[in-house]
Design a protein around this motif. Structure first.
Motif, PDB file in Angstrom:
ATOM      1  N   LEU A 250       0.832  -1.211   0.000  1.00 50.43           N
ATOM      2  CA  LEU A 250       0.000   0.000   0.000  1.00 50.43           C
ATOM      3  C   LEU A 250       0.864   1.258   0.000  1.00 50.43           C
ATOM      4  N   LEU A 251       1.889   1.275   0.821  1.00 49.32           N
ATOM      5  CA  LEU A 251       2.790   2.421   0.865  1.00 49.32           C
ATOM      6  C   LEU A 251       3.495   2.610  -0.475  1.00 49.32           C
ATOM      7  N   GLY A 252       3.892   1.503  -1.112  1.00 50.34           N
ATOM      8  CA  GLY A 252       4.533   1.568  -2.432  1.00 50.34           C
ATOM      9  C   GLY A 252       3.600   2.136  -3.486  1.00 50.34           C
ATOM     10  N   ILE A 253       2.345   1.721  -3.462  1.00 47.56           N
ATOM     11  CA  ILE A 253       1.363   2.223  -4.430  1.00 47.56           C
ATOM     12  C   ILE A 253       1.155   3.721  -4.233  1.00 47.56           C
ATOM     13  N   ILE A 254       1.016   4.148  -2.980  1.00 50.17           N
ATOM     14  CA  ILE A 254       0.829   5.570  -2.692  1.00 50.17           C
ATOM     15  C   ILE A 254       2.047   6.369  -3.130  1.00 50.17           C
TER      16      ILE A 254
ATOM     17  N   SER B 134      -3.018  14.170 -12.447  1.00 47.68           N
ATOM     18  CA  SER B 134      -3.866  13.990 -11.283  1.00 47.68           C
ATOM     19  C   SER B 134      -3.477  12.666 -10.618  1.00 47.68           C
ATOM     20  N   PRO B 135      -3.443  12.600  -9.278  1.00 46.29           N
ATOM     21  CA  PRO B 135      -3.152  11.312  -8.632  1.00 46.29           C
ATOM     22  C   PRO B 135      -4.302  10.335  -8.868  1.00 46.29           C
ATOM     23  N   LEU B 136      -3.985   9.054  -8.905  1.00 51.19           N
ATOM     24  CA  LEU B 136      -5.026   8.043  -9.101  1.00 51.19           C
ATOM     25  C   LEU B 136      -5.879   7.893  -7.849  1.00 51.19           C
TER      26      LEU B 136
ATOM     27  N   GLY C 239     -15.255  30.907 -10.020  1.00 46.67           N
ATOM     28  CA  GLY C 239     -13.876  31.357  -9.911  1.00 46.67           C
ATOM     29  C   GLY C 239     -12.997  30.827 -11.016  1.00 46.67           C
ATOM     30  N   SER C 240     -11.671  30.910 -10.826  1.00 44.62           N
ATOM     31  CA  SER C 240     -10.738  30.531 -11.884  1.00 44.62           C
ATOM     32  C   SER C 240     -10.351  29.058 -11.832  1.00 44.62           C
ATOM     33  N   ILE C 241     -10.608  28.354 -10.730  1.00 43.43           N
ATOM     34  CA  ILE C 241     -10.272  26.931 -10.619  1.00 43.43           C
ATOM     35  C   ILE C 241     -11.534  26.112 -10.875  1.00 43.43           C
ATOM     36  N   ASP C 242     -11.451  25.181 -11.839  1.00 41.83           N
ATOM     37  CA  ASP C 242     -12.580  24.323 -12.168  1.00 41.83           C
ATOM     38  C   ASP C 242     -12.727  23.230 -11.109  1.00 41.83           C
ATOM     39  N   TYR C 243     -11.631  22.492 -10.846  1.00 38.93           N
ATOM     40  CA  TYR C 243     -11.666  21.460  -9.814  1.00 38.93           C
ATOM     41  C   TYR C 243     -10.264  21.199  -9.275  1.00 38.93           C
ATOM     42  N   ILE C 244     -10.224  20.587  -8.080  1.00 34.72           N
ATOM     43  CA  ILE C 244      -8.970  20.178  -7.458  1.00 34.72           C
ATOM     44  C   ILE C 244      -9.083  18.692  -7.169  1.00 34.72           C
ATOM     45  N   ASP C 245      -8.093  17.908  -7.650  1.00 37.79           N
ATOM     46  CA  ASP C 245      -7.992  16.503  -7.292  1.00 37.79           C
ATOM     47  C   ASP C 245      -7.050  16.413  -6.107  1.00 37.79           C
ATOM     48  N   LYS C 246      -7.580  16.025  -4.948  1.00 34.94           N
ATOM     49  CA  LYS C 246      -6.792  15.994  -3.723  1.00 34.94           C
ATOM     50  C   LYS C 246      -6.302  14.582  -3.458  1.00 34.94           C
ATOM     51  N   GLY C 247      -4.976  14.390  -3.573  1.00 40.95           N
ATOM     52  CA  GLY C 247      -4.350  13.123  -3.233  1.00 40.95           C
ATOM     53  C   GLY C 247      -3.876  13.164  -1.793  1.00 40.95           C
ATOM     54  N   LEU C 248      -3.128  12.134  -1.378  1.00 43.92           N
ATOM     55  CA  LEU C 248      -2.634  12.109  -0.007  1.00 43.92           C
ATOM     56  C   LEU C 248      -1.514  13.117   0.226  1.00 43.92           C
ATOM     57  N   PHE C 249      -0.632  13.295  -0.783  1.00 42.54           N
ATOM     58  CA  PHE C 249       0.514  14.184  -0.617  1.00 42.54           C
ATOM     59  C   PHE C 249       0.563  15.320  -1.630  1.00 42.54           C
TER      60      PHE C 249
END
Length: 191
Positions: free
Chosen positions: A15-19, A32-34, A44-54
């Motif tokens: 799991l840590l390796g995949i992340i 974008s992170p998987l 506003g000016s930002i359409d969307y944010i993909d939030k990953g772990l890091f």
């Protein structure tokens, strides 16, 4: 070592390796992170944010895409348009005065909450709404979007006012209806 402890360590390592691989690919290739949570910000000016772990992956309305580390600040670049004859910060300030008071604040609204539209046809939208009223600043060349918004205001806000300057269409409604858009906004229109 016990078999169950070995299995737990192997699973955690995988799991840590995949992340780690996901984070590295997102940062190196500006992807974008998987493993992510998508936060749609239609206004506003930002359409969307993909939030990953890091990392966070920003997709701007001008199709700029940037991946940053968590905690790093980011703002989409503004298009330089020398022929622009509208001072947007002046408009937002002036129009905000129509719908706020000492006790009532305006909140940002998404265009997609008002009408259905193709995001590629709208270059700019800013919508603020409060108990006192609503304003919309819209830049588009798509007559269908303008017709949809006209119909929305006709249905929900009888007595609204609107004005067109360049490719911007501005809608305003407040309960008092005590303003003249053409006179009040003249200082925001640069010739």
């Amino acid at each position: 070592m016990k078999k169950s402890l070995k299995i737990t360590l192997i699973v955690l390592s995988v799991l840590l390796g995949i992340i780690l691989i996901d984070t590295i690919q997102a940062k190196i290739f500006d992807n974008s992170p998987l493993l992510k949570i998508r936060d749609n910000l239609d206004g506003g000016s930002i359409d969307y944010i993909d939030k990953g772990l890091f990392v966070n992956h920003y997709h701007c309305n001008n199709n700029e895409k940037v991946t940053t580390w968590k905690g790093e600040k980011f703002a989409c670049s503004e298009k330089e348009n020398i022929k622009e004859n509208v001072d947007l910060s002046c408009l937002e300030s002036q129009l905000g005065g129509y719908i706020i008071s000492e006790k009532i604040e305006a909140k940002e609204e998404k265009l997609s909450n008002l009408i259905e539209y193709d995001i590629n046809t709208v270059e700019y939208s800013n919508i603020m709404k409060s108990e006192l009223g609503i304003y919309v600043i819209l830049k588009t060349n798509d007559d269908k979007v303008i017709k949809e918004l006209d119909d929305y205001f006709e249905e929900k806000y009888v007595g609204y006012k609107s004005i067109i300057k360049d490719d911007y269409k501005i809608y305003v409604y407040n309960n008092a209806n005590d303003f003249n858009l053409e006179k009040d906004l003249v200082s925001c229109f640069v010739d």
